[in-house]
Motif scaffolding. Structure first.
Motif, PDB file in Angstrom:
ATOM      1  N   VAL A  87      35.987  45.675  -3.952  1.00  0.00           N
ATOM      2  CA  VAL A  87      35.212  46.736  -3.312  1.00  0.00           C
ATOM      3  C   VAL A  87      34.364  46.130  -2.205  1.00  0.00           C
ATOM      4  CG1 VAL A  87      33.498  48.545  -3.658  1.00  0.00           C
ATOM      5  CG2 VAL A  87      35.125  48.002  -5.482  1.00  0.00           C
ATOM      6  N   VAL A  88      34.486  46.661  -1.014  1.00  0.00           N
ATOM      7  CA  VAL A  88      33.641  46.238   0.101  1.00  0.00           C
ATOM      8  C   VAL A  88      32.448  47.183   0.165  1.00  0.00           C
ATOM      9  CG1 VAL A  88      33.477  45.821   2.573  1.00  0.00           C
ATOM     10  CG2 VAL A  88      35.610  45.331   1.357  1.00  0.00           C
ATOM     11  N   ASP A  91      29.891  51.364 -10.848  1.00  0.00           N
ATOM     12  CA  ASP A  91      30.417  50.844 -12.114  1.00  0.00           C
ATOM     13  C   ASP A  91      31.574  49.881 -11.878  1.00  0.00           C
ATOM     14  OD1 ASP A  91      29.942  50.588 -14.770  1.00  0.00           O
ATOM     15  OD2 ASP A  91      30.919  52.447 -15.397  1.00  0.00           O
ATOM     16  N   VAL A  92      31.277  48.867 -11.060  1.00  0.00           N
ATOM     17  CA  VAL A  92      32.231  47.788 -10.849  1.00  0.00           C
ATOM     18  C   VAL A  92      31.586  46.481 -11.300  1.00  0.00           C
ATOM     19  CG1 VAL A  92      33.433  48.892  -8.935  1.00  0.00           C
ATOM     20  CG2 VAL A  92      31.430  47.470  -8.464  1.00  0.00           C
ATOM     21  N   ALA A  93      32.405  45.483 -11.538  1.00  0.00           N
ATOM     22  CA  ALA A  93      31.886  44.155 -11.834  1.00  0.00           C
ATOM     23  C   ALA A  93      31.411  43.516 -10.533  1.00  0.00           C
ATOM     24  CB  ALA A  93      32.963  43.292 -12.483  1.00  0.00           C
ATOM     25  N   TRP A  94      30.322  42.779 -10.578  1.00  0.00           N
ATOM     26  CA  TRP A  94      29.785  42.148  -9.371  1.00  0.00           C
ATOM     27  C   TRP A  94      30.821  41.199  -8.752  1.00  0.00           C
ATOM     28  CZ3 TRP A  94      26.428  43.395  -6.015  1.00  0.00           C
ATOM     29  CH2 TRP A  94      25.876  42.476  -5.137  1.00  0.00           C
ATOM     30  N   GLU A  95      31.661  40.613  -9.584  1.00  0.00           N
ATOM     31  CA  GLU A  95      32.689  39.703  -9.079  1.00  0.00           C
ATOM     32  C   GLU A  95      33.724  40.423  -8.217  1.00  0.00           C
ATOM     33  OE1 GLU A  95      30.371  38.091 -12.102  1.00  0.00           O
ATOM     34  OE2 GLU A  95      31.636  39.908 -12.232  1.00  0.00           O
ATOM     35  N   GLN A  96      33.819  41.739  -8.338  1.00  0.00           N
ATOM     36  CA  GLN A  96      34.746  42.515  -7.520  1.00  0.00           C
ATOM     37  C   GLN A  96      34.202  42.822  -6.127  1.00  0.00           C
ATOM     38  OE1 GLN A  96      35.209  45.520 -11.053  1.00  0.00           O
ATOM     39  NE2 GLN A  96      36.760  46.055  -9.517  1.00  0.00           N
ATOM     40  N   ALA A 144      34.386  51.651 -16.112  1.00  0.00           N
ATOM     41  CA  ALA A 144      33.848  50.308 -16.353  1.00  0.00           C
ATOM     42  C   ALA A 144      34.620  49.316 -15.514  1.00  0.00           C
ATOM     43  CB  ALA A 144      33.934  49.933 -17.824  1.00  0.00           C
ATOM     44  N   GLN A 145      33.887  48.442 -14.828  1.00  0.00           N
ATOM     45  CA  GLN A 145      34.470  47.332 -14.082  1.00  0.00           C
ATOM     46  C   GLN A 145      35.608  47.761 -13.142  1.00  0.00           C
ATOM     47  OE1 GLN A 145      35.395  44.327 -17.059  1.00  0.00           O
ATOM     48  NE2 GLN A 145      33.326  43.496 -16.832  1.00  0.00           N
ATOM     49  N   GLY A 146      35.388  48.869 -12.462  1.00  0.00           N
ATOM     50  CA  GLY A 146      36.348  49.311 -11.468  1.00  0.00           C
ATOM     51  C   GLY A 146      37.582  49.979 -12.031  1.00  0.00           C
ATOM     52  N   MET A 147      37.470  50.506 -13.243  1.00  0.00           N
ATOM     53  CA  MET A 147      38.597  51.190 -13.890  1.00  0.00           C
ATOM     54  C   MET A 147      38.116  52.518 -14.451  1.00  0.00           C
ATOM     55  SD  MET A 147      40.898  48.749 -13.518  1.00  0.00           S
ATOM     56  CE  MET A 147      42.260  49.126 -14.623  1.00  0.00           C
ATOM     57  N   VAL A 148      39.011  53.519 -14.447  1.00  0.00           N
ATOM     58  CA  VAL A 148      38.739  54.810 -15.081  1.00  0.00           C
ATOM     59  C   VAL A 148      39.556  54.869 -16.371  1.00  0.00           C
ATOM     60  CG1 VAL A 148      38.836  57.316 -14.853  1.00  0.00           C
ATOM     61  CG2 VAL A 148      38.317  55.894 -12.846  1.00  0.00           C
ATOM     62  N   SER A 151      43.080  51.961 -12.073  1.00  0.00           N
ATOM     63  CA  SER A 151      42.154  51.189 -11.244  1.00  0.00           C
ATOM     64  C   SER A 151      41.576  52.087 -10.151  1.00  0.00           C
ATOM     65  CB  SER A 151      42.861  50.002 -10.608  1.00  0.00           C
ATOM     66  OG  SER A 151      43.803  50.455  -9.648  1.00  0.00           O
ATOM     67  N   TYR A 152      40.402  51.710  -9.682  1.00  0.00           N
ATOM     68  CA  TYR A 152      39.820  52.431  -8.551  1.00  0.00           C
ATOM     69  C   TYR A 152      40.753  52.388  -7.345  1.00  0.00           C
ATOM     70  CZ  TYR A 152      35.139  52.832 -10.729  1.00  0.00           C
ATOM     71  OH  TYR A 152      34.067  53.140 -11.529  1.00  0.00           O
ATOM     72  N   ALA A 153      41.430  51.244  -7.147  1.00  0.00           N
ATOM     73  CA  ALA A 153      42.307  51.116  -5.987  1.00  0.00           C
ATOM     74  C   ALA A 153      43.421  52.154  -6.021  1.00  0.00           C
ATOM     75  CB  ALA A 153      42.902  49.710  -5.946  1.00  0.00           C
ATOM     76  N   SER A 154      43.954  52.425  -7.228  1.00  0.00           N
ATOM     77  CA  SER A 154      45.047  53.393  -7.332  1.00  0.00           C
ATOM     78  C   SER A 154      44.576  54.820  -7.111  1.00  0.00           C
ATOM     79  CB  SER A 154      45.718  53.275  -8.702  1.00  0.00           C
ATOM     80  OG  SER A 154      44.853  53.720  -9.741  1.00  0.00           O
ATOM     81  N   LEU A 155      43.289  55.054  -7.239  1.00  0.00           N
ATOM     82  CA  LEU A 155      42.731  56.401  -7.111  1.00  0.00           C
ATOM     83  C   LEU A 155      42.016  56.627  -5.777  1.00  0.00           C
ATOM     84  CD1 LEU A 155      41.126  56.529 -10.667  1.00  0.00           C
ATOM     85  CD2 LEU A 155      43.153  57.811  -9.961  1.00  0.00           C
TER      86      LEU A 155
END
Length: 732
Positions: free
Chosen positions: A56-57, A82-87, A147-151, A161-165
């Motif tokens: 995530v940018v 609701d993403v992990a900071w590492e993302q 949680a952590q970039g996932m639904v 994943s957030y990317a897929s949505l």
């Protein structure tokens, strides 16, 4: 942040927050921009872009000056997204206050102004992703979790994943921000956790992040010869030798922004290298018309102040009750005079700015704390519309208020306009920077306090002499009518006398508080001794019952319960014994206390010192306790900010920092005559702790500085019996 520059027509504006700090309304522009083949990944709003790899940018919208805002504001967004900071990957946005809301660095306002809007931006994007998943899976949104970039859909065990949505989410209408639910703080995974600065690896690797590093193709360089006497103007110029020098491209008379429009008070030399420009600068034959400005001097100000303090104050800052009568009937009175000098900012990165003028438009690479103000000033000087300016915000190598002034933007804009089509970098020398600053004003105070038979503070009077005109103070020479403990007493008079000066004045870290903290908390230490108390006891007794004091003007509202808790915790934290040493310590060791409320933060500090027989002051340890609300967003950066504030405050007080003016011009030129604190002079330990309160979080860049200066002065008195009433400290 070029990757998030979607079409402005695609943005839907939504009001987020009535900005109580400056009276503006912060606005967040939300975007729904589905990705198309060959286009950048979808942007869910002005701050968030989801990449195909589920990173995530997040756009960081405020100028970064070392205060950690480039990390902290994205933390707020990431928490609610609701993403992990590492993302998370963070990019600095350009300046566009219509799109991003207020973009500035000053007054410790970023946290209170952005606490809710940035979380809402993240929560709105998360809601859009959830709605996209619900639509694809044909389920109710409330049955989904993230949680952590996932639904997640627990009932069917489906995960996306957030990317897929992201593309589907970006096609949705953004929700009403006021109604977007925010996280329960008990579930925070990012807010309240220590996070390293996102730029730290690049800084350690020497990568170009700062204004001084800007290098657009075809760039040329400018050095500036400015009138050494502020307010003087160009009388005559022979630039023939400079123009003939190797590498010189142009010589351009300009206006620094300090004299009337249409006049010139500086000459820029433009060359193919900065060294060539600087060498040619010495070949200019310039004469200046200084007028009456050469008559100003710090020695003259001191004489005028002495005369003023001997009379009545012609202006009132605060008058309530009858302080004069209350002092006359007091059982005991205490009087003293305090003073402090002009200060420069001393930023490690000297002033610089790069600009390109093409077809009536200007593009900047600007290390500005206040790019909006810079835009306005440039537009006024060059008669340009605001939309003609593009401002790329660079990282800033030290601001402390200096880069709020934007004179460097105004200056380089004029130079660039004279050389259309060629980017121009203006760079000050250290001497330029020191001698052409916007200085923290000097001040003088004559204080008196009255105590009743029980040693209670009942009256306070201060005649404040500083700089101003027509009965009003200059910028940064103000004194608040709420200055502690004025609101807690019935009989108070704060009066003022204003002196003329040609020096431009400006805000220095913890404006006004950096001086007032020293004056009032040092003086109250004298009052406490006269009452037979230590300073914490006097302040606690003066606070009275727990309550919220009346709000006055734009000053933050004072809560006596929060002040009490901070003081009591500081006393416990430092092991303060509750008794003050009398007179000189045989060991040369002393301990001092200071409390101050500024920029909505409550701070109490204890300083331990050792003073040698020769008068050398060594700060052994500092304890700091602060209350900045319910959440310390990034504890690692918070501790660093507090420690930096303490070191800066100690440097202002004890290592000879002062600006001297002779015949209208500044005598200091570099760090040999205006020293900064060095590692060997800093305290061996600065211990920091925070108490939390049930209030929204506030800023941390400034409020820890003011209390350390009086705590140091009071510690020196405890060690030596010698009161420090003037800065910088000079022990006999």
């Amino acid at each position: 942040m070029a990757g998030l520059d979607v079409s402005r027509r695609s943005f839907l504006s939504a009001s987020l927050l009535a900005g109580a700090v400056l009276g503006f309304q912060a606005r967040l522009a939300l975007a729904a921009t589905p990705g198309t083949e060959g286009a950048p990944p979808p942007a869910l709003n002005a701050f968030i872009r989801i990449n195909p790899d589920n990173t995530v940018v997040i756009g960081a919208k405020n100028p970064e000056i070392g205060q950690g805002i480039k990390t902290m504001l994205p933390m707020l967004i990431a928490e609610e997204l609701d993403v992990a900071w590492e993302q998370v990957k963070i990019e600095q946005t350009d300046f566009d206050d219509a799109l991003y809301g207020p973009q500035g660095a000053g007054g410790s306002r970023a946290t209170p102004v952005n606490w809710e809007p940035m979380r809402q931006a993240g929560a709105a994007a998360r809601a859009m992703l959830v709605m996209a998943a619900a639509g694809q899976w044909k389920v109710a949104p409330e049955t989904l979790t993230t949680a952590q970039g996932m639904v997640h859909h627990a009932a069917s065990r489906r995960i996306a994943s957030y990317a897929s949505l992201a593309a589907a989410a970006a096609a949705l209408t953004p929700p009403e921000l006021a109604g977007v639910p925010l996280k329960d703080p008990a579930k925070y995974t990012i807010i309240g956790t220590p996070r390293k600065g996102v730029d730290t690896p690049a800084i350690l690797a020497g990568k170009p992040l700062f204004g001084i590093d800007a290098s657009p193709p075809g760039m040329v360089y400018a050095a500036l010869e400015a009138c050494p006497v502020f307010g003087g103007t160009l009388a005559s110029l022979d630039d023939g030798a400079a123009r003939a020098a190797s590498g010189v491209i142009a010589v351009v008379p300009i206006n620094t922004g300090l004299v009337a429009k249409g006049k010139h008070d500086a000459v820029a030399i433009v060359a193919d290298s900065w060294w060539s420009a600087q060498q040619a600068r010495a070949l200019l034959a310039v004469e200046w018309d200084n007028g009456a400005n050469a008559a100003f001097s710090t020695a003259g100000y001191a004489r005028e102040a002495e005369t003023a303090l001997g009379g009545e104050a012609p202006s009132d800052i605060l008058r309530k009750g009858d302080a004069k009568a209350a002092l006359a009937r007091a059982a005991k009175t205490v009087s003293a005079r305090y003073s402090y000098p002009f200060l420069a900012h001393g930023t490690l990165e000297p002033q610089n700015c790069t600009a390109l003028y093409e077809e009536g438009k200007l593009t900047f690479w600007a290390p500005s704390q206040s790019p909006g103000s810079g835009r306005r000033q440039v537009c006024e000087m060059l008669d340009l519309p605001p939309e003609a300016l593009t401002i790329h915000m660079t990282r800033i190598g030290g601001g402390f208020g200096r880069r709020l002034m934007n004179d460097y933007m105004v200056q380089v804009a004029q130079i660039a306009k004279a050389l259309p089509g060629r980017p121009v970098k203006l760079l000050y020398t250290r001497e330029d920077d020191m001698r052409h600053d916007w200085y923290r004003p000097a001040g003088w105070h004559a204080l008196s306090a009255g105590l009743d038979e029980e040693g209670r503070l009942v009256a306070l009077q201060d005649h404040f002499v500083t700089f101003g005109a027509e009965g009003k103070p200059l910028r940064a020479a103000e004194m608040e009518e709420t200055e502690f403990p004025a609101q807690l007493l019935d009989d108070v008079h704060f009066g003022a006398s204003y002196l003329a000066t040609n020096l431009p004045t400006g805000w220095l870290r913890a404006p006004t508080s950096n001086a007032m903290g020293f004056v009032f908390q040092s003086f109250l230490d004298e009052v406490a001794e006269a009452a037979g108390l230590d300073l914490p006891s006097l302040v606690l007794r003066t606070l009275g019952e727990d309550r919220m004091l009346e709000k006055v003007g734009r000053a933050p509202q004072f809560n006596t319960a929060r002040a009490r808790k901070v003081i009591e915790e500081a006393v416990r934290f430092a092991g303060w014994k509750g008794t003050r040493p009398k007179g000189q310590s045989d060991s040369g060791k002393g301990r001092g206390f200071g409390f101050y409320f500024s920029h909505a933060g409550y701070f109490a500090e204890v300083v331990d010192v050792t003073v040698s027989p020769e008068g050398t002051i060594t700060v052994d340890k500092v304890w700091v306790t602060g209350d900045v609300g319910a959440h310390v967003i990034n504890p690692l950066n918070a501790e660093n900010q507090v420690q930096g504030s303490v070191i800066e405050g100690l440097g202002q007080a004890m290592i000879g920092q002062e600006i001297e003016q002779v015949e209208g011009r500044i005598t200091q030129a570099n760090f040999d005559s205006f020293p900064l604190m060095r590692i060997d002079g800093a305290p061996a330990q600065i211990a920091v702790n925070f108490v939390t309160s049930d209030y929204p979080p506030t800023g941390l860049g400034e409020p820890a500085l003011p209390p350390v200066v009086p705590a140091l002065a009071n510690a020196v008195y405890a060690a030596t019996g010698q009161r420090v009433r003037s800065l910088p400290m000079k022990l006999a």
